[in-house]
Design a protein around this motif. Structure first.
Motif, PDB file in Angstrom:
ATOM      1  N   THR A 174       0.853  -1.186   0.000  1.00  0.00           N
ATOM      2  CA  THR A 174       0.000   0.000   0.000  1.00  0.00           C
ATOM      3  C   THR A 174       0.888   1.234   0.000  1.00  0.00           C
ATOM      4  OG1 THR A 174      -1.646  -1.205   1.287  1.00  0.00           O
ATOM      5  CG2 THR A 174      -1.874   1.183   1.210  1.00  0.00           C
ATOM      6  N   SER A 205      -1.676   7.940  -0.011  1.00  0.00           N
ATOM      7  CA  SER A 205      -2.785   8.337  -0.888  1.00  0.00           C
ATOM      8  C   SER A 205      -2.414   9.385  -1.928  1.00  0.00           C
ATOM      9  CB  SER A 205      -3.962   8.835  -0.053  1.00  0.00           C
ATOM     10  OG  SER A 205      -3.559   9.947   0.713  1.00  0.00           O
ATOM     11  N   GLY A 228      -1.700   5.507  -5.114  1.00  0.00           N
ATOM     12  CA  GLY A 228      -2.526   5.600  -3.917  1.00  0.00           C
ATOM     13  C   GLY A 228      -3.898   4.975  -4.094  1.00  0.00           C
ATOM     14  N   GLY A 229      -4.627   4.954  -3.015  1.00  0.00           N
ATOM     15  CA  GLY A 229      -5.968   4.372  -3.066  1.00  0.00           C
ATOM     16  C   GLY A 229      -5.938   2.937  -2.591  1.00  0.00           C
ATOM     17  N   ALA A 230      -6.481   2.050  -3.397  1.00  0.00           N
ATOM     18  CA  ALA A 230      -6.552   0.630  -3.028  1.00  0.00           C
ATOM     19  C   ALA A 230      -5.164   0.011  -2.939  1.00  0.00           C
ATOM     20  CB  ALA A 230      -7.396  -0.128  -4.060  1.00  0.00           C
ATOM     21  N   GLN A 247      -3.524  -3.685  -9.118  1.00  0.00           N
ATOM     22  CA  GLN A 247      -4.512  -2.976  -8.298  1.00  0.00           C
ATOM     23  C   GLN A 247      -5.880  -3.172  -8.928  1.00  0.00           C
ATOM     24  OE1 GLN A 247      -4.658   1.411  -8.286  1.00  0.00           O
ATOM     25  NE2 GLN A 247      -4.320   1.278  -6.086  1.00  0.00           N
ATOM     26  N   ASN A 248      -6.904  -3.340  -8.094  1.00  0.00           N
ATOM     27  CA  ASN A 248      -8.297  -3.505  -8.533  1.00  0.00           C
ATOM     28  C   ASN A 248      -8.496  -4.762  -9.380  1.00  0.00           C
ATOM     29  OD1 ASN A 248      -8.901  -0.983  -7.330  1.00  0.00           O
ATOM     30  ND2 ASN A 248      -8.291   0.073  -9.195  1.00  0.00           N
ATOM     31  N   LYS A 268     -10.366  -0.357 -14.904  1.00  0.00           N
ATOM     32  CA  LYS A 268      -9.748   0.147 -13.677  1.00  0.00           C
ATOM     33  C   LYS A 268      -8.679  -0.785 -13.119  1.00  0.00           C
ATOM     34  CE  LYS A 268     -13.402   3.179 -12.649  1.00  0.00           C
ATOM     35  NZ  LYS A 268     -14.300   3.794 -11.802  1.00  0.00           N
TER      36      LYS A 268
END
Length: 136
Positions: A90, A93, A99-101, A117-118, A126
């Motif tokens: 991680t 942000s 950043g984010g998820a 990611q995602n 995404k």
């Protein structure tokens, strides 16, 4: 025991020992740790259909076990912080595109990292992937 038998057993032992101790830099490592990233530099490509530039060059330098720098192609260098917990990394942000998820560590060797990611998002645009190669 005869000399030939002893030599045969000794040769078998030495061959087995050599194979066990072989060090392959591309061998899959179970877990990426902050200590493994300590003072290393990586370069590669990030891909995501939702990004303005879908395939973008990226460089990462891990200064210590919590801080680093990221340089996306066409952007200024960004200071980052990161944590690793099991299969997840991680980033703070405000780390542009990072950043984010959390990112899933899909594969890691001493010379290559793949993070996603995602990954389970129903919106495939995404899903973001970064492939990095270690700079020696």
């Amino acid at each position: 025991m005869k000399t030939k038998e002893i030599l045969g057993i000794l040769m078998l032992f030495l061959c087995t020992f050599c194979f066990i101790n072989c060090d392959d830099d591309n061998e899959q490592t179970n877990e990426l740790t902050p200590e493994a990233l300590y003072q290393t530099s990586w370069r590669g490509i990030g891909h995501c259909e939702a990004w303005t530039v879908q395939n973008m060059g990226v460089g990462m330098q891990f200064v210590d076990t919590q801080k680093g720098k990221v340089n996306w192609e066409g952007y200024d260098e960004i200071d980052i912080t990161y944590t690793i917990e099991g299969k997840y990394i991680t980033f703070n942000s405000n780390a542009l595109y990072l950043g984010g998820a959390p990112w899933i560590i899909k594969s890691y060797t001493q010379k290559h990292i793949t993070i996603i990611q995602n990954e389970i998002s129903p919106d495939k645009e995404k899903v973001a992937t970064i492939e990095l190669e270690k700079i020696d």
